[in-house]
Write an enzyme that holds these catalytic residues in place. Structure first.
Site, PDB file in Angstrom:
ATOM      1  N   GLY A  39      24.507 -30.835  31.862  1.00 38.54           N
ATOM      2  CA  GLY A  39      24.695 -32.095  31.114  1.00 38.54           C
ATOM      3  C   GLY A  39      26.079 -32.408  30.737  1.00 38.54           C
ATOM      4  O   GLY A  39      26.942 -31.579  30.389  1.00 38.54           O
ATOM      5  N   GLY A  41      27.430 -33.934  28.515  1.00 36.90           N
ATOM      6  CA  GLY A  41      28.077 -33.761  27.098  1.00 36.90           C
ATOM      7  C   GLY A  41      28.216 -32.326  26.891  1.00 36.90           C
ATOM      8  O   GLY A  41      29.273 -31.907  26.427  1.00 36.90           O
ATOM      9  N   ALA A  42      27.254 -31.281  27.244  1.00 36.87           N
ATOM     10  CA  ALA A  42      27.470 -29.995  27.093  1.00 36.87           C
ATOM     11  C   ALA A  42      28.525 -29.420  27.927  1.00 36.87           C
ATOM     12  O   ALA A  42      29.190 -28.448  27.448  1.00 36.87           O
ATOM     13  CB  ALA A  42      26.162 -29.314  27.458  1.00 36.87           C
ATOM     14  N   ASN A  43      28.628 -29.865  29.206  1.00 40.84           N
ATOM     15  CA  ASN A  43      29.486 -29.579  29.975  1.00 40.84           C
ATOM     16  C   ASN A  43      30.979 -29.739  29.260  1.00 40.84           C
ATOM     17  O   ASN A  43      31.735 -28.791  29.417  1.00 40.84           O
ATOM     18  CB  ASN A  43      29.458 -30.253  31.565  1.00 40.84           C
ATOM     19  CG  ASN A  43      28.506 -29.753  32.114  1.00 40.84           C
ATOM     20  OD1 ASN A  43      27.733 -28.830  32.182  1.00 40.84           O
ATOM     21  ND2 ASN A  43      28.279 -30.662  33.186  1.00 40.84           N
ATOM     22  N   ASN A 182      35.730 -41.640  37.717  1.00 41.06           N
ATOM     23  CA  ASN A 182      36.225 -41.273  38.818  1.00 41.06           C
ATOM     24  C   ASN A 182      36.463 -42.650  39.700  1.00 41.06           C
ATOM     25  O   ASN A 182      36.247 -43.633  39.359  1.00 41.06           O
ATOM     26  CB  ASN A 182      35.368 -40.303  39.671  1.00 41.06           C
ATOM     27  CG  ASN A 182      33.874 -40.783  39.695  1.00 41.06           C
ATOM     28  OD1 ASN A 182      33.730 -41.914  39.852  1.00 41.06           O
ATOM     29  ND2 ASN A 182      32.827 -39.855  39.731  1.00 41.06           N
ATOM     30  N   THR A 212      39.994 -39.933  38.027  1.00 43.83           N
ATOM     31  CA  THR A 212      40.126 -38.711  38.801  1.00 43.83           C
ATOM     32  C   THR A 212      40.079 -38.900  40.172  1.00 43.83           C
ATOM     33  O   THR A 212      39.025 -39.644  40.501  1.00 43.83           O
ATOM     34  CB  THR A 212      39.291 -37.835  38.052  1.00 43.83           C
ATOM     35  OG1 THR A 212      37.775 -38.436  38.269  1.00 43.83           O
ATOM     36  CG2 THR A 212      39.576 -37.442  36.643  1.00 43.83           C
ATOM     37  N   GLY A 244      34.612 -32.812  36.921  1.00 39.31           N
ATOM     38  CA  GLY A 244      35.141 -33.933  36.307  1.00 39.31           C
ATOM     39  C   GLY A 244      34.998 -33.379  34.778  1.00 39.31           C
ATOM     40  O   GLY A 244      35.844 -33.914  33.927  1.00 39.31           O
ATOM     41  N   ASP A 245      33.951 -32.782  34.339  1.00 38.61           N
ATOM     42  CA  ASP A 245      33.859 -32.482  33.056  1.00 38.61           C
ATOM     43  C   ASP A 245      34.713 -31.534  32.664  1.00 38.61           C
ATOM     44  O   ASP A 245      35.241 -31.682  31.268  1.00 38.61           O
ATOM     45  CB  ASP A 245      32.252 -32.158  32.755  1.00 38.61           C
ATOM     46  CG  ASP A 245      31.154 -33.359  32.827  1.00 38.61           C
ATOM     47  OD1 ASP A 245      31.705 -34.394  32.702  1.00 38.61           O
ATOM     48  OD2 ASP A 245      30.275 -33.031  33.191  1.00 38.61           O
ATOM     49  N   SER A 284      30.905 -22.101  35.879  1.00 41.27           N
ATOM     50  CA  SER A 284      32.349 -22.095  36.575  1.00 41.27           C
ATOM     51  C   SER A 284      33.392 -22.398  35.563  1.00 41.27           C
ATOM     52  O   SER A 284      34.447 -22.454  36.259  1.00 41.27           O
ATOM     53  CB  SER A 284      32.198 -22.959  37.647  1.00 41.27           C
ATOM     54  OG  SER A 284      32.042 -24.393  37.290  1.00 41.27           O
TER      55      SER A 284
END
Length: 297
Positions: A39, A41-43, A182, A212, A244-245, A284
């Site tokens: 998600g 937000g979580a990312n 992006n 980005t 991106g996050d 990751s």
């Protein structure tokens, strides 16, 4: 240590790995399937926490097994989940296909995230105590707007990732300090296909923009400075999901620590580059010592 609040989504990523993504009407054989907490937000919360930020998450998960795992993953990464509510029904999910070149295609089902359409009592106080608020668009825009306006009232830096790309109200742009789309999102917002033209066009709405550009790096424009392009480190991409996050989370930490924008962008690019060399989104994302070591070299 900089204080960061993330108002946004939590999803369980259901990831399929294939040699080549299927076309419409086509069936292909995959080589692997994984369930990975994610998600946008979580990312961003996990990326910022691993990069060294003091991070709190405002969001919602369902009362299912995915919700339990999502909360546990955030907490294990050092994210404060006191303001992550549990609601009746399923958690959000993202259905992701990753090909052998590291590209991806994603379908998001909101689930519990769809209930997050307003700020709850106490949320504004959490936002007011932060240095930076991170926002995305996987929750209802009404909550994104409320969060941005709360941050604006308390002089908290607000960074918006306009994803999934969609038309947005002028009131939201008025409360945003830094927009990070992006290339596709910048085109959707402006109708301009050239990234630099799109970025400059967005300055009519917000004071500063970072577009980005994937392997080409990032482009920064603001109303007060000349355009700046920061190249991305050269790496072999395995999976770009969450890159991106990772970039935005690391950028928020760098800016919160007072790094100049050129250095902050380069530092965030190192974090994103590390993330694409590994499979998965949250799994990751690099920790601060890894980013510092790569940046120093």
């Amino acid at each position: 240590m900089t204080d960061i609040v993330v108002l946004g989504s939590t999803n369980m990523d259901l990831v399929t790995y294939v040699a080549k993504a299927p076309q419409r009407g086509e069936t292909v054989m995959g080589r692997e399937f994984r369930t990975v907490p994610g998600g946008k937000g979580a990312n961003q919360a996990i990326a910022a926490a691993r990069a060294g930020g003091n991070v709190s998450m405002i969001g919602a998960v369902g009362n299912d097994a995915f919700g339990t795992r999502l909360r546990s993953t955030l907490e294990h990464s050092g994210v404060d989940t006191d303001d992550l509510r549990t609601v009746e029904g399923p958690s959000g999910t993202a259905h992701i296909v990753v090909d052998d070149e590291g590209g991806n295609a994603i379908v998001v089902i909101p689930g519990a995230n769809g209930t997050l359409d307003h700020l709850s009592p106490g949320d504004e106080g959490v936002i007011a105590a932060a240095d930076t608020l991170l926002l995305q668009l996987e929750i209802p825009v009404a909550a994104v707007l409320a969060g941005a306006q709360a941050a604006h009232r308390h002089d908290v830096r607000t960074i918006l990732t306009p994803s999934p790309a969609q038309p947005l109200p002028d009131e939201l742009f008025a409360a945003v300090d830094l927009l990070v789309p992006n290339e596709h999102e910048a085109t959707t917002l402006t109708g301009r296909t050239d990234p630099r033209e799109a970025a400059v066009g967005l300055l009519d709405l917000v004071p500063a923009v970072v577009v980005t550009l994937g392997a080409a790096g990032s482009l920064y424009v603001s109303r007060d400075t000349d355009p700046l392009t920061v190249p991305a480190p050269k790496v072999t991409a395995v999976d770009s999901t969450g890159a991106g996050d990772t970039f935005v989370g690391a950028l928020a930490v760098a800016l919160g620590e007072g790094r100049p924008m050129p250095e902050a962008l380069a530092w965030a690019a190192e974090a994103a580059a590390l993330s694409v060399t590994r499979e998965g989104a949250t799994v990751s994302m690099p920790y601060r010592p890894e980013i510092e070591e790569r940046h120093a070299s």
